[in-house]
Design a protein around this motif. Structure first.
Motif, PDB file in Angstrom:
ATOM      1  N   PRO A  59       0.738  -1.123   0.106  1.00 25.72           N
ATOM      2  CA  PRO A  59       0.073   0.120   0.027  1.00 25.72           C
ATOM      3  C   PRO A  59       0.873   1.230  -0.013  1.00 25.72           C
ATOM      4  O   PRO A  59       1.936   1.363   0.726  1.00 25.72           O
ATOM      5  CB  PRO A  59      -0.709  -0.040   1.275  1.00 25.72           C
ATOM      6  CG  PRO A  59       0.034  -0.781   2.212  1.00 25.72           C
ATOM      7  CD  PRO A  59       1.010  -1.889   1.208  1.00 25.72           C
ATOM      8  N   ASP A  89      -2.937   5.070  -2.896  1.00 30.32           N
ATOM      9  CA  ASP A  89      -3.975   5.677  -2.504  1.00 30.32           C
ATOM     10  C   ASP A  89      -4.414   6.919  -3.013  1.00 30.32           C
ATOM     11  O   ASP A  89      -5.324   7.678  -2.932  1.00 30.32           O
ATOM     12  CB  ASP A  89      -3.772   5.742  -0.847  1.00 30.32           C
ATOM     13  CG  ASP A  89      -5.052   5.915  -0.214  1.00 30.32           C
ATOM     14  OD1 ASP A  89      -6.295   5.467  -0.612  1.00 30.32           O
ATOM     15  OD2 ASP A  89      -5.139   6.070   1.085  1.00 30.32           O
ATOM     16  N   ASN A 115      -6.775   2.649  -5.249  1.00 25.73           N
ATOM     17  CA  ASN A 115      -7.724   2.337  -4.090  1.00 25.73           C
ATOM     18  C   ASN A 115      -8.923   2.845  -4.126  1.00 25.73           C
ATOM     19  O   ASN A 115      -8.842   4.391  -4.019  1.00 25.73           O
ATOM     20  CB  ASN A 115      -7.334   2.708  -2.550  1.00 25.73           C
ATOM     21  CG  ASN A 115      -7.883   2.690  -1.575  1.00 25.73           C
ATOM     22  OD1 ASN A 115      -8.565   1.573  -1.693  1.00 25.73           O
ATOM     23  ND2 ASN A 115      -7.463   3.036  -0.496  1.00 25.73           N
ATOM     24  N   ASN A 124      -6.567   1.051   2.081  1.00 24.30           N
ATOM     25  CA  ASN A 124      -5.409   0.850   1.157  1.00 24.30           C
ATOM     26  C   ASN A 124      -4.787  -0.435   1.329  1.00 24.30           C
ATOM     27  O   ASN A 124      -4.481  -1.266   0.090  1.00 24.30           O
ATOM     28  CB  ASN A 124      -4.622   2.042   1.068  1.00 24.30           C
ATOM     29  CG  ASN A 124      -3.780   2.019  -0.032  1.00 24.30           C
ATOM     30  OD1 ASN A 124      -3.976   1.868  -1.273  1.00 24.30           O
ATOM     31  ND2 ASN A 124      -2.595   2.688  -0.108  1.00 24.30           N
TER      32      ASN A 124
END
Length: 370
Positions: A59, A89, A115, A124
């Motif tokens: 992430p 993200d 995301n 995320n």
């Protein structure tokens, strides 16, 4: 969120660590994994791109300065049966996206997903894990990176303990001017298996799991656990303790295997992160909330300190790391906790347990200048 912690009384029931990593025959099989079996796993990935053995889930959010290092550490592994899933993200308009596209064009094992589940670390991370197709999911934060040979070692151990819910390893901590690491312990002390209840108790008492330095980047998770519904989640009383809560949730799904080897580098330098943005009062509040939740899940609590008493002991243990960053009044308040008989009992038990059982198995601590 990384919390430094202390520990307490020994676990009840069977010892959580196996007396040896394997019988002689098993050891021979593990050695052969480095050649024949491991090559078979690598070849199976080439034959079928739909199910890699290990998916590395990263992430990321606004880390163009560190994401290259993270990805390079995966691409440079000597184990090829992997895929890398990066969940951004920030999305395609962000500063990291062009870097990710560059890598994805270079290596078809690398996939980028945006995301859309909701902004933040929790969703995320879940987005990255849910996009993975591998049998095992290796979490890796976008400012951390794998040590050489890490994926091969994770694959070796996961083949032996295929029914485990998750695994963790030791971390090499990267500070501003040095890297803190441990020398490799004896072979018989490198792999330990914990039942679900043993793991929950160890997490509660912050013993071997915390001594190894358990953080999301050290985790290797059986994908069946994620498919069964275990996700990183927020909790109303633990808004900043999602990492700790995730470890507890994972422990409820089955066995944990701990690999006492430094397989990842954890970036503890001064850069913006959830960990560095919280004050110590927040840390203590989160610690208490997680301990209370963990406490309720332990079936045999006989002889264990209650969460409030354990927190007081942890406040004493954290004084050396905190006193330069908090008021003398707060430091003295924390230090006075040691006069409580219940806290003194925990301290004595921890000293004996750590010095004579845990510390000898961790390997000698050493540092390397950066």
């Amino acid at each position: 969120m990384k919390l430094q912690s202390n520990s307490d009384a020994p676990l009840k029931g069977p010892a959580p660590r196996e007396k040896s990593v394997a019988r002689d025959e098993d050891k021979a099989n593990l050695r052969r994994l480095g050649s024949r079996e491991m090559n078979d796993v690598a070849r199976s990935a080439e034959a079928s791109t739909t199910r890699p053995f290990i998916s590395v889930a990263v992430p990321t959010f606004r880390r163009p300065d560190t994401i290259r290092r993270t990805i390079d550490s995966v691409v440079g592994q000597d184990f090829s049966n992997w895929e890398l899933v990066v969940s951004d993200d920030e999305g395609s308009e962000g500063s990291s996206w062009p870097i990710l596209e560059e890598y994805a064009r270079y290596d078809p094992r690398i996939r980028i997903v945006e995301n859309h589940r909701g902004r933040g670390q929790v969703e995320n991370t879940n987005n990255a894990m849910l996009a993975c197709r591998g049998k095992w999911i290796k979490l890796l934060h976008d400012d951390d990176w794998l040590a050489p040979g890490a994926l091969k070692r994770f694959a070796e151990v996961s083949m032996k303990y295929s029914s485990a819910a998750f695994m963790t390893c030791a971390a090499r901590v990267v500070e501003e001017s040095r890297v803190v690491m441990r020398s490799d312990p004896p072979e018989q002390d490198r792999v330990s298996r914990y039942s679900s209840q043993q793991c929950l108790t160890d997490l509660y008492l912050v013993r071997m799991t915390r001594s190894l330095g358990i953080i999301p980047s050290t985790l290797l998770i059986n994908s069946a656990v994620i498919r069964a519904g275990c996700r990183m989640r927020a909790h109303k009383s633990i808004p900043a303790g999602v990492d700790q809560l995730f470890f507890v949730d994972l422990a409820q799904h089955g066995e944990m295997v701990a690999i006492n080897e430094g397989l990842i580098f954890y970036d503890a330098t001064c850069h913006p992160s959830i960990t560095t943005s919280k004050n110590y009062e927040d840390v203590d509040e989160v610690t208490l909330a997680v301990k209370e939740l963990n406490w309720r899940l332990i079936e045999d609590r006989k002889g264990l300190p209650n969460p409030q008493t354990l927190l007081r002991a942890l406040q004493v243990a954290r004084i050396p790391a905190r006193f330069r960053h908090q008021s003398w009044r707060t430091t003295m308040r924390d230090a006075m906790q040691i006069v409580r008989p219940s806290v003194m009992k925990i301290a004595n038990q921890y000293i004996l347990e750590y010095l004579f059982r845990i510390r000898p198995k961790l390997g000698a601590m050493r540092t390397r200048r950066r």
